[in-house]
Design an enzyme around this catalytic site. Structure first.
Site, short mmCIF file in Angstrom:
data_model
loop_
_atom_site.label_atom_id
_atom_site.label_comp_id
_atom_site.label_asym_id
_atom_site.label_seq_id
_atom_site.Cartn_x
_atom_site.Cartn_y
_atom_site.Cartn_z
N ILE A 119 -0.69 0.41 13.13
CA ILE A 119 -0.69 1.84 12.86
C ILE A 119 -2.09 2.32 12.47
CG2 ILE A 119 0.43 3.64 11.47
CD1 ILE A 119 2.33 1.89 13.25
N THR A 120 -2.86 1.42 11.90
CA THR A 120 -4.18 1.74 11.35
C THR A 120 -5.07 2.53 12.31
OG1 THR A 120 -4.02 -0.34 10.16
CG2 THR A 120 -6.20 0.71 10.23
N GLU A 121 -5.74 3.52 11.75
CA GLU A 121 -6.64 4.38 12.50
C GLU A 121 -8.07 4.03 12.11
OE1 GLU A 121 -7.09 9.27 12.95
OE2 GLU A 121 -5.64 8.38 11.60
N GLY A 169 0.83 -1.20 0.00
CA GLY A 169 0.00 0.00 0.00
C GLY A 169 0.87 1.25 0.00
N GLU A 175 -3.24 12.01 27.97
CA GLU A 175 -4.25 12.96 27.53
C GLU A 175 -5.57 12.59 28.18
OE1 GLU A 175 -3.82 12.24 23.30
OE2 GLU A 175 -5.61 10.99 23.24
N HIS A 232 -8.67 12.11 18.76
CA HIS A 232 -8.52 10.69 19.08
C HIS A 232 -9.86 10.14 19.57
CE1 HIS A 232 -3.94 11.14 19.95
NE2 HIS A 232 -4.18 10.89 18.68
#
Lengths: 393, 295, 393, 295
Positions: free
Chosen positions: B98-100, B18, B211, B250
């Protein structure tokens, strides 16, 4: 994404939960019509509830009972068009008023620490669960669903017995399991019934029956799951959204409007929050949270700028970019383009570090932008610029 | 030594063909990370990164034929949970996702499987980890690092880069920098990573970047109070000005029902003896005053 | 419970698997009609398949190809009414004959040792998987589904690649996962597609496409799960069952007809098998397996006796009861009742031990039954009685 | 000592108010088994067995309030999987499921949960276990037992009673008799129970009663060859005359594809040094000739 109550009721009913009849009305006439039906059907009164996505409808006068169709229409007239926490009421829900014997709370959330779906219940329904948790923690019953098998039968029974619902065991078990099933089927991160109530109904021959019913419903959907639930995305209430939010979503920007005067454009959520915090620390107030994401190109920067400037309160803009995937020079060029299109002249402080920061600096200097190198310095300069602009206005 | 990634890392990149996968694979390879395999169903037998890396159809093949022991996932959200489970099943020990944008309920199903197998999942929606001078896995820019003995763990991406850059500029190097990800349901927690740093002979001090949302910072505080006495620790918590009930970028950064506030986290960490930075720029100073020496 | 092929095809198709069109015909005329349709639709030939629940249809001549409707009807006439392993063919399946490029095997079973659903595949389709496992074990690909999450995507891909189906990856993955989903949805303990085939199809413009298709289907349902699947229970093929089996099921008796001459009536499956084994060891041959279950009352005993005697080969009966929950005296009384109703006089050897064995002995003695105390002795006496009866006949 | 049930057993009966549940609870109580609780949703607060046993709504309450450590399940097949999971979740260590007719796919889901929790499931479709003179759990008739030092494990019910009776008649007592159940998917296997007998100081010899179907006897043979040298073992396998492809009463008793035959099991056990009885009546004789002494 929060759903309106009538959408939440639809989802619960689709999962087989007992939700009494309701209608949605947008005019006082429709409210009266709906009331005619329910009153003829045996209800002594109807309830009219504002459909808005903010809390505190009841206190704001957005929920009222009516004993006849005329009263219902009048209430509908009063509520429709009313503003609740800044949101104009465009729809009301009309339903037969229940004869409530006892109110309970039942809600499913995602317990992050336990990494399980958590079903919470309380025999003190009708009030907010956070309130119960604060004042009487022992009154909140907690059961974690199995991560793969959902809420098991015995878990639902434990909840039912703990709430004192032993006399309505089968109903309570079906509702508890249905609540979690609703959550799973719809990728919700909250499914709440408050109140879940024991309702008394009288048949025409005078016999009374008691049953458990879901008298209100609150559902929020995990935004990350919306791409696989177009049917839920279609429930999004654009009427209630700020046009800026709609534009931000279309541009894949993470944007939240706030009350302050300093517009912020940052890449990365943590850095964006930190930028807001530092603006506050420097004596200013952030006008927004805005994360332009990783690898943002110049067109995204232009959209972000337009969103910030659509807020009339904004007196200065702070751009804070740490170039990792995002290239600093690309952002700098985007800023120049954006400034060229800008209708309103607002002072801007730009900090670009990381990947291609040197190129960015050259570009910004040539375009006579005010720049900063440290985070704290950037915040202080932006606050000062906003103060100057405020004094000038 | 170092934690999670190092010279012993033999990486398979899931989704190497990718756009993101290829770009970051080149960066990782350039940094010296040993990429032994790529994986992409249907491209088995081809080669990636200018022919230097074999591509396999399955992770199991990458393990069996190329000896992969670590994986990094650049697969779209719809396929990422399956990619994690595939890596677990193939016996990969450390999996960086890593995918969001993976739905939380998907992760609720995946995490127990990972834990039952004894594997370590970092992320999803995380920037990965770098052990400066040894290897980097993920997307953290290489240039910001400096070799050293301070471990860093964070829920954030660019904010981490800021802090690392500030540390490096001040001459404070890092043993390993780990981003655990900004999603509400993820693999390794702050406490899990703190335990790894505790056991790492090459880590002398710790920086934690938290956070709003959830309670991992509070749990980390409890862990630090019990297990990290004598190891200097500095923390910064983002989101003091965040309004209640809104997701701050997030998926996991949300204050709800009065829970998960920055103030609560700061109080908990301070009570555990952790020094709190009011700004990321304060972190190097606090580390130096805690006895960390520039290198 | 085994399903007929056409029922199995229905289940696969309901799970979204690619199963080519078919018809079920009960007369040669219907076979011809179906053939007309398929041949008109572009098929070069049709296949006519006997629908029976025994294996070896092909070898027995129960599967044939036809090139035109007349031939199809003729084949239908030949197959309908044919007997295959003692089963009369009442229905045939008619389907367009596929242009097969390659055949594979894919089947899901319950792996008892691993306690997982096991998906087995082989690139040598068309032959029995047991045969492949015996002759070339390495040619069988095995993947265990996750116990709660089913067959995961990567597992399906592993299977596809191992079978060399990389060029049909998406199709193969969907079929593999659909197979396991079919198993789970229907509480099957076997779901088998053999052959799964790459089929060549020509469009009217001459272009060829290759696709994966399920050309045969075998499904057996877990008997224990039938109570919660009335829709599958309704697929039971009573035409193909021995009336004795139907009666046994109705009476909740576990009964299996065998070839021998000594009828057995036992409580408990293990003891019933053992009783058969001891009959064999004593030189006889058991006529049946029959477990009357725990706590069997006298009416059940009478039904059991009727079932045993419905087999004309039976020359002697061995009753072996170990009273635990079952009370010996109750069985003894049941035997007396049963003998009173009995139309055929067959010698009987009775052994009743355990709960109320003494009372049973008194009852049996009064009624002049031949009794035995040890298992071995009971078997030997039954064999001797059968031999005497056989010699007399 | 003994295995699985004994004087330390504190039993909760799940489904104590049903016909079977109540009948066998009386039998167990009469034998001396300590029944500390019954469970039946909706009947919490009532008492069973002539007022001697409190009934609870949940197993968790039976554990918390009555100290139950063992459970026996007489719940219909539709509710039995849930009853097993409830017992596991309540922390019950040994769970005997008598219920017959539970679908195999239900058990495929249940067994991994039981194993992950470290609990022991016996059954389903099993007669339970008796440690003569100490306690019995399940439905095995009390009268057939004799105290002694031979452990017995079986897939069957009445066949077990035959063998136990024959042993007792020959003066050979039992340490514990365990029925592991006739279903294809169940909890403890033959090998699991053999391991318990190996570790039991009061078991000197073992009788195994197997039958056609599956491969547990073969696995038990492998276990015996490796782990039970020096402990006399006798086995009987039922179903030598069973035809292929037919379920012989027990859902698990089926020969298919040439697998699971009695002959195969006999060969495996003999190769492991296990003495094979041709008839149940031979078992006492084989035990005696193996050195077991009548008591």
């Amino acid at each position: 994404m929060k759903l309106q109550e009538f959408h939440a009721r639809q989802l619960l009913r689709a999962s087989g939960l007992p939700v009494p009849a309701w209608s949605v009305a947008t005019t006082p006439h429709e409210v009266g019509e709906a009331a005619v039906g329910y009153l003829a059907g045996g209800a002594e009164r109807v309830v009219v509830k504002a459909q808005v996505l903010v809390g505190g409808r009841g206190k704001a006068g957005g929920v009222k009972l009516a004993a006849n169709p005329e009263e219902a229409a009048a209430i509908g007239r009063a509520i429709l068009g009313m503003e609740i926490r800044g949101i104009r009421v465009r729809r009301v829900l009309v339903a037969p008023a229940a004869d409530i014997v006892h109110e309970y709370y039942l809600g499913a959330v995602i317990d992050r620490a336990a990494r399980r779906i958590l079903l919470m219940g309380s025999a003190a329904g009708g009030v907010e669960i956070e309130e119960v948790a604060r004042t009487d923690p022992a009154a909140v019953v907690r059961v974690h669903a199995h991560p793969h098998l959902g809420l098991l039968g015995y878990q639902a029974r434990q909840m039912a017995f703990a709430l004192g619902l032993g006399a309505h065991l089968a109903e309570a078990v079906a509702i508890a399991r249905g609540l979690v099933a609703t959550m799973v089927a719809n990728d919700a991160d909250l499914v709440e019934v408050n109140p879940l109530a024991i309702v008394r109904e009288r048949a025409s021959d005078g016999t009374e029956t008691l049953s458990l019913q879901c008298l209100d419903a609150k559902v929020t959907i995990d935004d990350s799951a919306l791409p696989r639930h177009p049917e839920l995305e279609a429930m999004r209430d654009l009427d209630e959204e700020d046009p800026a939010d709609v534009e931000a979503r279309a541009a894949d920007l993470s944007f939240i409007k706030l009350e302050g005067t300093i517009g912020c454009m940052v890449n990365g959520a943590g850095l964006a929050m930190t930028t807001m915090d530092l603006v506050k620390r420097a004596g200013g107030a952030p006008a927004n949270f805005l994360d332009i994401g990783g690898g943002a190109r110049s067109d995204k920067v232009a959209t972000a700028m337009r969103l910030i400037l659509s807020d009339a309160n904004v007196r200065a803009i702070l751009v804070n970019i740490f170039g990792g995937i995002t290239r600093g020079d690309e952002v700098a060029r985007g800023l120049i383009e954006a400034r060229a299109q800008q209708e309103r002249d607002v002072p801007m402080v730009v900090r670009i570090v990381g990947t291609n920061a040197a190129e960015a600096a050259t570009i910004l200097e040539a375009a006579a932008f005010e720049t900063a190198t440290s985070l704290d310095d950037a915040a202080a300069r932006a606050v000062a610029a906003a103060e100057r602009a405020g004094a000038a206005a | 030594m170092s934690i999670l990634v190092g010279r012993e890392t033999r990486l398979v990149v899931q989704g190497i063909t990718g756009r993101e996968g290829e770009f970051h694979s080149r960066q990782m390879q350039a940094y010296g990370t040993r990429i032994v395999a790529g994986q992409r169903p249907g491209k088995g037998g081809q080669r990636a990164l200018d022919g230097s890396v074999p591509i396999f159809d399955t992770v199991a093949q990458a393990v069996a034929e190329a000896g992969a022991n670590t994986s990094v996932i650049y697969v779209p959200a719809s396929g990422a949970p399956d990619a994690i489970l595939e890596a677990v099943d193939a016996g990969i020990g450390a999996i960086f996702c890593i995918t969001e944008g993976i739905p939380a309920l998907d992760m609720l199903k995946v995490v127990p499987v990972v834990e039952a197998a004894g594997a370590k999942l970092i992320g999803p929606n995380c920037p990965g980890a770098t052990s400066p001078g040894r290897a980097k896995v993920g997307i953290i820019p290489a240039s910001i690092h400096r070799e050293g003995r301070v471990g860093l763990v964070s829920r954030s991406g660019t904010l981490t880069y800021e802090v690392v850059q500030a540390m490096s500029d001040a001459g404070i190097g890092q043993s390993t920098c780990v981003g655990i990800g900004g999603d509400p349901i993820h693999g390794l927690t702050f406490s899990d990573v703190l335990a790894l740093f505790r056991d790492d002979p090459e880590t002398d001090a710790i920086v934690l970047i938290g956070e709003i949302g959830g309670s991992e910072e509070e749990q980390a505080a409890a862990f630090a109070a019990e297990q990290l006495q004598g190891m200097p620790m500095v923390a910064f918590i983002a989101g003091r000005t965040a309004p209640e009930g809104k997701r701050m970028g997030h998926a996991g950064a949300i204050v709800s029902g009065g829970m998960g506030t920055a103030a609560g986290k700061v109080v908990a960490l301070e009570a555990a003896g952790v020094r709190i930075a009011a700004s990321p720029t304060e972190i190097p100073r606090l580390l130096l005053s805690a006895g960390v020496r520039p290198q």
